[in-house]
Scaffold this motif. Sequence first.
Motif, PDB file in Angstrom:
ATOM      1  N   MET A   1       0.859  -1.030   0.309  1.00  0.00           N
ATOM      2  CA  MET A   1      -0.308  -0.131   0.129  1.00  0.00           C
ATOM      3  C   MET A   1       0.857   1.085  -0.286  1.00  0.00           C
ATOM      4  SD  MET A   1      -2.929  -1.397   0.672  1.00  0.00           S
ATOM      5  CE  MET A   1      -4.236  -0.175   0.993  1.00  0.00           C
ATOM      6  N   ASP A   2       0.701   2.046  -1.156  1.00  0.00           N
ATOM      7  CA  ASP A   2       1.767   3.458  -1.383  1.00  0.00           C
ATOM      8  C   ASP A   2       0.739   4.639  -1.109  1.00  0.00           C
ATOM      9  OD1 ASP A   2       3.378   4.776  -1.773  1.00  0.00           O
ATOM     10  OD2 ASP A   2       4.502   3.955  -2.950  1.00  0.00           O
ATOM     11  N   PRO A   3       0.591   5.012  -0.188  1.00  0.00           N
ATOM     12  CA  PRO A   3      -0.592   6.172  -0.039  1.00  0.00           C
ATOM     13  C   PRO A   3       0.124   7.268  -1.340  1.00  0.00           C
ATOM     14  CG  PRO A   3      -0.858   5.627   1.981  1.00  0.00           C
ATOM     15  CD  PRO A   3       0.184   4.174   1.158  1.00  0.00           C
ATOM     16  N   PHE A   4       1.194   7.294  -0.546  1.00  0.00           N
ATOM     17  CA  PHE A   4       2.000   8.904  -0.933  1.00  0.00           C
ATOM     18  C   PHE A   4       2.011   8.901  -2.876  1.00  0.00           C
ATOM     19  CE2 PHE A   4       5.729  11.059  -2.214  1.00  0.00           C
ATOM     20  CZ  PHE A   4       5.846  12.259  -1.362  1.00  0.00           C
ATOM     21  N   LYS A   6       0.511   6.633  -4.552  1.00  0.00           N
ATOM     22  CA  LYS A   6      -0.619   7.252  -5.828  1.00  0.00           C
ATOM     23  C   LYS A   6      -0.914   5.571  -6.038  1.00  0.00           C
ATOM     24  CE  LYS A   6      -2.617  12.201  -5.881  1.00  0.00           C
ATOM     25  NZ  LYS A   6      -2.575  13.014  -6.220  1.00  0.00           N
ATOM     26  N   ARG A   7       0.201   4.816  -5.085  1.00  0.00           N
ATOM     27  CA  ARG A   7      -0.582   3.192  -6.064  1.00  0.00           C
ATOM     28  C   ARG A   7      -0.178   2.371  -5.449  1.00  0.00           C
ATOM     29  NH1 ARG A   7       6.283   3.884  -7.126  1.00  0.00           N
ATOM     30  NH2 ARG A   7       6.879   3.361  -4.718  1.00  0.00           N
ATOM     31  N   ILE A   8      -0.556   1.071  -6.169  1.00  0.00           N
ATOM     32  CA  ILE A   8      -0.672  -0.217  -5.118  1.00  0.00           C
ATOM     33  C   ILE A   8       0.223  -1.126  -5.497  1.00  0.00           C
ATOM     34  CG2 ILE A   8      -2.084  -1.948  -4.568  1.00  0.00           C
ATOM     35  CD1 ILE A   8      -2.861   0.168  -3.539  1.00  0.00           C
ATOM     36  N   ARG A   9       1.214  -1.905  -4.661  1.00  0.00           N
ATOM     37  CA  ARG A   9       2.169  -2.919  -5.639  1.00  0.00           C
ATOM     38  C   ARG A   9       2.107  -3.964  -5.162  1.00  0.00           C
ATOM     39  NH1 ARG A   9       7.674  -0.571  -3.707  1.00  0.00           N
ATOM     40  NH2 ARG A   9       8.185  -2.926  -2.589  1.00  0.00           N
ATOM     41  N   VAL A  10       2.039  -4.906  -5.947  1.00  0.00           N
ATOM     42  CA  VAL A  10       1.625  -6.721  -5.512  1.00  0.00           C
ATOM     43  C   VAL A  10       3.122  -7.244  -5.795  1.00  0.00           C
ATOM     44  CG1 VAL A  10       0.858  -8.666  -5.806  1.00  0.00           C
ATOM     45  CG2 VAL A  10      -0.432  -6.801  -6.134  1.00  0.00           C
ATOM     46  N   ASP A  11       3.749  -7.484  -4.441  1.00  0.00           N
ATOM     47  CA  ASP A  11       5.622  -8.190  -5.011  1.00  0.00           C
ATOM     48  C   ASP A  11       5.250  -9.611  -4.613  1.00  0.00           C
ATOM     49  OD1 ASP A  11       7.099  -5.450  -4.206  1.00  0.00           O
ATOM     50  OD2 ASP A  11       7.214  -5.403  -2.443  1.00  0.00           O
ATOM     51  N   ALA A  28      -6.512  -1.662  -5.167  1.00  0.00           N
ATOM     52  CA  ALA A  28      -6.502  -0.433  -6.069  1.00  0.00           C
ATOM     53  C   ALA A  28      -8.159   0.819  -6.167  1.00  0.00           C
ATOM     54  CB  ALA A  28      -6.336  -1.045  -6.923  1.00  0.00           C
ATOM     55  N   ARG A  29      -9.227  -0.145  -6.204  1.00  0.00           N
ATOM     56  CA  ARG A  29     -10.467   0.909  -6.110  1.00  0.00           C
ATOM     57  C   ARG A  29     -10.652   1.416  -5.273  1.00  0.00           C
ATOM     58  NH1 ARG A  29     -11.172  -2.926 -10.750  1.00  0.00           N
ATOM     59  NH2 ARG A  29     -11.125  -1.912 -12.917  1.00  0.00           N
ATOM     60  N   GLU A  30     -10.647   0.291  -3.759  1.00  0.00           N
ATOM     61  CA  GLU A  30     -11.819   0.930  -2.753  1.00  0.00           C
ATOM     62  C   GLU A  30     -10.443   2.325  -1.846  1.00  0.00           C
ATOM     63  OE1 GLU A  30     -11.153  -2.160  -0.243  1.00  0.00           O
ATOM     64  OE2 GLU A  30     -12.996  -3.436  -2.036  1.00  0.00           O
ATOM     65  N   ASN A  31      -8.693   2.214  -2.943  1.00  0.00           N
ATOM     66  CA  ASN A  31      -7.775   3.103  -2.099  1.00  0.00           C
ATOM     67  C   ASN A  31      -7.719   3.851  -2.625  1.00  0.00           C
ATOM     68  OD1 ASN A  31      -6.596   1.659   1.013  1.00  0.00           O
ATOM     69  ND2 ASN A  31      -7.506   0.016  -0.823  1.00  0.00           N
ATOM     70  N   GLN A  32      -8.659   4.029  -3.723  1.00  0.00           N
ATOM     71  CA  GLN A  32      -7.835   5.098  -5.013  1.00  0.00           C
ATOM     72  C   GLN A  32      -6.852   5.349  -5.478  1.00  0.00           C
ATOM     73  OE1 GLN A  32     -10.773   8.312  -2.319  1.00  0.00           O
ATOM     74  NE2 GLN A  32     -12.281   8.031  -4.378  1.00  0.00           N
ATOM     75  N   ALA A  33      -6.208   3.758  -6.266  1.00  0.00           N
ATOM     76  CA  ALA A  33      -5.132   4.101  -6.514  1.00  0.00           C
ATOM     77  C   ALA A  33      -5.394   4.535  -8.294  1.00  0.00           C
ATOM     78  CB  ALA A  33      -4.484   2.789  -6.461  1.00  0.00           C
ATOM     79  N   GLU A  34      -4.084   4.959  -8.421  1.00  0.00           N
ATOM     80  CA  GLU A  34      -4.269   5.859  -9.442  1.00  0.00           C
ATOM     81  C   GLU A  34      -3.268   4.511 -10.501  1.00  0.00           C
ATOM     82  OE1 GLU A  34      -4.451  10.311  -8.846  1.00  0.00           O
ATOM     83  OE2 GLU A  34      -2.700   9.409  -9.613  1.00  0.00           O
TER      84      GLU A  34
END
Length: 265
Positions: A1-4, A6-11, A28-34
């Motif tokens: 989770m990387d709100p700063f 605005k992204r989500i990363r799956v390692d 990603a959609r729940e957290n409004q990731a871009e």
Amino acid sequence: MDPFNKRIRVDKLIGSLLESIKYAEEIARENQAEKLIVKGKLQDLPIFQEQGFSLEAKIDQFFRGTDMYFFCKYYSSERRNSEHWLEEDDVLQSVQDKEVSEKTAIMLPKPYRLKELSAEDVQAMALLYQTVFEIYPVPLHDPVYIRKTMEEGAVYYGVYFEKDLVSAAAAEIDWEHGNAELTDCATLPQHRKHQLMKILLVQLEEVLKKHNIYCAYSIARSLSFGMNASLHSLGYKYRGRLTKNCFIFNKLEDMNVWVKDLSAH
């Protein structure tokens, strides 16, 4: 989770690939990731393409000898489109036109001195990163954060000019998969003529080889001629560009991926 950023990363993916991708998209959609980034393998390419992902870059031998691919999906048009792509192509071309000179030993001129950085250096490190980067993807301006990364195994080296830390870089080691990212590279502008970053990267490579880590990679600002040139000259190979990957320097930036097989050097 990387709100700063605005992204989500799956390692790491476990179980059904399709279900994992759909679950990651929900998050990603729940957290409004871009942007959603998934680290996958080449045999998974058709499934990622069916789900609307694009392949942006790769890292050779990332998963203990198996290549890793960055599959990315965007949730805003602004995030998907880069305004600087052609300019970055020009930077890359001019970098790759230069000769590789990794065998050349670089002498550290006096009064510069090389040092493995420890907890006693974190204040100086935070000041260096604050000075070089207006913004950075992780809070390197915070001495507490830097000390935490050290405790988690990150190896830092720096160069002091008299009493001032003027250059620093880190190796973040992934022991599970046998790779390391060379990162957090910063040099004060007035000291860049001495190739301090190349000296630091060579030192970190030696540390990695002692630990039998041979997959080394670095992710550099695509607009930075100096950093990309340093990596190219040390024998790193360009492996793609991550579009608007993170906030760094003063905006959202595209990042070039560079890879080196240390077992061959």
